[in-house]
Design a protein around this motif. Structure first.
Motif, PDB file in Angstrom:
ATOM      1  N   GLU A 187      44.550   7.133  28.948  1.00  0.00           N
ATOM      2  CA  GLU A 187      44.952   7.286  27.326  1.00  0.00           C
ATOM      3  C   GLU A 187      44.059   8.183  26.720  1.00  0.00           C
ATOM      4  OE1 GLU A 187      44.999   4.154  23.450  1.00  0.00           O
ATOM      5  OE2 GLU A 187      45.372   3.137  25.575  1.00  0.00           O
ATOM      6  N   PHE A 188      42.904   7.984  26.811  1.00  0.00           N
ATOM      7  CA  PHE A 188      41.725   8.847  25.886  1.00  0.00           C
ATOM      8  C   PHE A 188      41.921  10.189  26.484  1.00  0.00           C
ATOM      9  CE2 PHE A 188      37.661  10.989  25.040  1.00  0.00           C
ATOM     10  CZ  PHE A 188      37.727  10.866  23.838  1.00  0.00           C
ATOM     11  N   ARG A 189      42.159  10.622  27.602  1.00  0.00           N
ATOM     12  CA  ARG A 189      42.439  11.987  28.131  1.00  0.00           C
ATOM     13  C   ARG A 189      43.862  12.568  27.530  1.00  0.00           C
ATOM     14  NH1 ARG A 189      40.972   9.745  32.771  1.00  0.00           N
ATOM     15  NH2 ARG A 189      38.963  10.338  33.753  1.00  0.00           N
ATOM     16  N   VAL A 190      44.663  11.761  27.441  1.00  0.00           N
ATOM     17  CA  VAL A 190      45.827  12.132  26.733  1.00  0.00           C
ATOM     18  C   VAL A 190      45.785  12.598  25.409  1.00  0.00           C
ATOM     19  CG1 VAL A 190      48.333  11.738  26.192  1.00  0.00           C
ATOM     20  CG2 VAL A 190      47.584  11.186  28.167  1.00  0.00           C
ATOM     21  N   PHE A 191      45.017  11.618  24.760  1.00  0.00           N
ATOM     22  CA  PHE A 191      44.772  11.884  23.358  1.00  0.00           C
ATOM     23  C   PHE A 191      43.810  13.261  23.059  1.00  0.00           C
ATOM     24  CE2 PHE A 191      41.236  11.537  20.215  1.00  0.00           C
ATOM     25  CZ  PHE A 191      41.957  11.530  18.896  1.00  0.00           C
ATOM     26  N   ALA A 192      42.482  13.305  23.823  1.00  0.00           N
ATOM     27  CA  ALA A 192      41.654  14.534  23.952  1.00  0.00           C
ATOM     28  C   ALA A 192      42.862  15.762  24.126  1.00  0.00           C
ATOM     29  CB  ALA A 192      40.706  14.364  24.947  1.00  0.00           C
ATOM     30  N   ALA A 193      43.662  15.932  25.024  1.00  0.00           N
ATOM     31  CA  ALA A 193      44.424  17.222  25.275  1.00  0.00           C
ATOM     32  C   ALA A 193      45.212  17.439  24.014  1.00  0.00           C
ATOM     33  CB  ALA A 193      45.369  16.893  26.523  1.00  0.00           C
ATOM     34  N   THR A 194      45.977  16.315  23.289  1.00  0.00           N
ATOM     35  CA  THR A 194      46.727  16.425  22.198  1.00  0.00           C
ATOM     36  C   THR A 194      45.777  16.968  20.874  1.00  0.00           C
ATOM     37  OG1 THR A 194      48.240  14.761  23.087  1.00  0.00           O
ATOM     38  CG2 THR A 194      48.276  15.429  20.534  1.00  0.00           C
ATOM     39  N   TRP A 195      44.591  16.417  20.892  1.00  0.00           N
ATOM     40  CA  TRP A 195      43.612  16.859  19.956  1.00  0.00           C
ATOM     41  C   TRP A 195      43.226  18.351  20.139  1.00  0.00           C
ATOM     42  CZ3 TRP A 195      42.078  15.183  15.550  1.00  0.00           C
ATOM     43  CH2 TRP A 195      41.077  15.811  14.771  1.00  0.00           C
ATOM     44  N   ILE A 248      30.773  28.118  22.674  1.00  0.00           N
ATOM     45  CA  ILE A 248      30.071  26.984  22.181  1.00  0.00           C
ATOM     46  C   ILE A 248      30.189  25.778  22.539  1.00  0.00           C
ATOM     47  CG2 ILE A 248      29.989  25.911  19.578  1.00  0.00           C
ATOM     48  CD1 ILE A 248      31.138  28.809  18.415  1.00  0.00           C
ATOM     49  N   ARG A 249      29.390  24.858  23.007  1.00  0.00           N
ATOM     50  CA  ARG A 249      29.712  23.605  23.385  1.00  0.00           C
ATOM     51  C   ARG A 249      29.624  22.707  22.479  1.00  0.00           C
ATOM     52  NH1 ARG A 249      28.761  23.307  28.878  1.00  0.00           N
ATOM     53  NH2 ARG A 249      27.466  25.032  29.785  1.00  0.00           N
ATOM     54  N   ILE A 250      30.908  21.696  22.489  1.00  0.00           N
ATOM     55  CA  ILE A 250      31.088  20.895  21.198  1.00  0.00           C
ATOM     56  C   ILE A 250      31.240  19.510  22.115  1.00  0.00           C
ATOM     57  CG2 ILE A 250      32.716  20.286  19.267  1.00  0.00           C
ATOM     58  CD1 ILE A 250      32.869  23.312  19.006  1.00  0.00           C
ATOM     59  N   THR A 251      30.636  18.533  21.132  1.00  0.00           N
ATOM     60  CA  THR A 251      30.847  16.946  21.509  1.00  0.00           C
ATOM     61  C   THR A 251      31.509  16.405  20.299  1.00  0.00           C
ATOM     62  OG1 THR A 251      28.903  17.192  23.017  1.00  0.00           O
ATOM     63  CG2 THR A 251      29.815  14.970  22.450  1.00  0.00           C
ATOM     64  N   GLU A 252      32.492  15.648  20.521  1.00  0.00           N
ATOM     65  CA  GLU A 252      33.007  14.682  19.205  1.00  0.00           C
ATOM     66  C   GLU A 252      33.056  13.387  19.966  1.00  0.00           C
ATOM     67  OE1 GLU A 252      36.461  16.310  17.193  1.00  0.00           O
ATOM     68  OE2 GLU A 252      36.531  18.012  18.399  1.00  0.00           O
ATOM     69  N   ILE A 253      32.936  12.657  18.910  1.00  0.00           N
ATOM     70  CA  ILE A 253      32.972  11.130  19.207  1.00  0.00           C
ATOM     71  C   ILE A 253      34.147  10.539  18.346  1.00  0.00           C
ATOM     72  CG2 ILE A 253      31.510   9.189  19.183  1.00  0.00           C
ATOM     73  CD1 ILE A 253      29.090  11.087  18.987  1.00  0.00           C
ATOM     74  N   PHE A 254      34.993   9.640  19.191  1.00  0.00           N
ATOM     75  CA  PHE A 254      35.935   8.957  18.661  1.00  0.00           C
ATOM     76  C   PHE A 254      35.808   7.591  18.960  1.00  0.00           C
ATOM     77  CE2 PHE A 254      37.305  13.272  19.555  1.00  0.00           C
ATOM     78  CZ  PHE A 254      38.166  13.481  18.442  1.00  0.00           C
ATOM     79  N   SER A 255      36.390   6.705  18.043  1.00  0.00           N
ATOM     80  CA  SER A 255      36.293   5.271  18.467  1.00  0.00           C
ATOM     81  C   SER A 255      37.872   4.628  18.256  1.00  0.00           C
ATOM     82  CB  SER A 255      35.683   4.567  17.083  1.00  0.00           C
ATOM     83  OG  SER A 255      36.310   4.909  15.952  1.00  0.00           O
ATOM     84  N   ASN A 256      38.129   3.410  19.040  1.00  0.00           N
ATOM     85  CA  ASN A 256      39.317   2.853  19.106  1.00  0.00           C
ATOM     86  C   ASN A 256      39.193   1.506  18.969  1.00  0.00           C
ATOM     87  OD1 ASN A 256      41.703   1.896  19.933  1.00  0.00           O
ATOM     88  ND2 ASN A 256      42.366   3.523  21.371  1.00  0.00           N
ATOM     89  N   THR A 257      39.480   0.877  17.928  1.00  0.00           N
ATOM     90  CA  THR A 257      39.479  -0.740  17.608  1.00  0.00           C
ATOM     91  C   THR A 257      40.691  -1.452  17.964  1.00  0.00           C
ATOM     92  OG1 THR A 257      39.650  -0.483  15.439  1.00  0.00           O
ATOM     93  CG2 THR A 257      37.350  -0.440  16.264  1.00  0.00           C
ATOM     94  N   GLY A 314      36.686  -3.054  21.333  1.00  0.00           N
ATOM     95  CA  GLY A 314      36.317  -1.769  20.819  1.00  0.00           C
ATOM     96  C   GLY A 314      36.075  -0.601  21.994  1.00  0.00           C
ATOM     97  N   MET A 315      36.252   0.488  21.712  1.00  0.00           N
ATOM     98  CA  MET A 315      35.930   1.552  22.744  1.00  0.00           C
ATOM     99  C   MET A 315      35.362   2.700  22.002  1.00  0.00           C
ATOM    100  SD  MET A 315      38.834   1.537  25.487  1.00  0.00           S
ATOM    101  CE  MET A 315      39.981   1.612  24.471  1.00  0.00           C
ATOM    102  N   VAL A 316      34.549   3.381  22.537  1.00  0.00           N
ATOM    103  CA  VAL A 316      33.862   4.840  22.138  1.00  0.00           C
ATOM    104  C   VAL A 316      34.357   5.770  23.137  1.00  0.00           C
ATOM    105  CG1 VAL A 316      31.896   6.127  21.375  1.00  0.00           C
ATOM    106  CG2 VAL A 316      32.140   3.878  20.850  1.00  0.00           C
ATOM    107  N   GLY A 317      34.917   7.065  22.439  1.00  0.00           N
ATOM    108  CA  GLY A 317      35.276   7.884  23.422  1.00  0.00           C
ATOM    109  C   GLY A 317      34.296   9.324  23.135  1.00  0.00           C
TER     110      GLY A 317
END
Length: 142
Positions: free
Chosen positions: A37-45, A128-137, A95-98
């Motif tokens: 589910e997070f991979r799908v969200f990440a690709a869309t993002w 440029i290496r980028i890291t983003e942090i997401f949450s899901n409650t 809760g989860m952190v992605g």
């Protein structure tokens, strides 16, 4: 006296980082469906970022160089560079952190006119290496 302060500050920082690493290693991993589910969200993002980037392909930056040439520049995230990791939080609530990691590449081209610079072969000039942090409650990824 300064060396004692530096030593105690270094010791505190080391203990803090070690405890944070230990706590992170104790977080339970998310299920395969939660990871997917997070991979799908990440690709869309990332697709959304590529479409709306202020310096993306459709909003290319054009700069007049001192030698009279024009430089065309844009940013793009290669979806192949995406890496995802999901962990459950240690709280009692659901809760989860992605973590979403990707590489944003800057491409450039030059030409005698802005139109020629836009139409020539672009070359990658910087990653440029980028890291983003997401949450899901339980209400979706944010």
């Amino acid at each position: 006296m300064k060396s004692v302060y530096k030593l105690s500050a270094a010791l505190f920082l080391t203990l803090f980082l070690a405890s944070a690493a230990f706590a992170a290693s104790q977080s339970p991993m998310a299920s395969q469906s939660e990871q997917d589910e997070f991979r799908v969200f990440a690709a869309t993002w990332v697709n959304k970022l590529n479409r709306s980037h202020i310096k993306g392909f459709h909003n290319m930056e054009i700069v007049l160089l001192p030698d009279g040439q024009y430089l065309a520049r844009y940013h793009h995230i290669d979806p192949v560079s995406i890496s995802c990791k999901v962990k459950k939080t240690s709280s009692k609530k659901k809760g989860m952190v992605g973590l979403l990691k990707y590489i944003e590449t800057i491409y450039e081209s030059t030409g005698e006119t802005p139109q020629i610079a836009r139409s020539k072969q672009f070359k990658p000039v910087k990653n440029i290496r980028i890291t983003e942090i997401f949450s899901n409650t339980g209400k979706g990824w944010r």
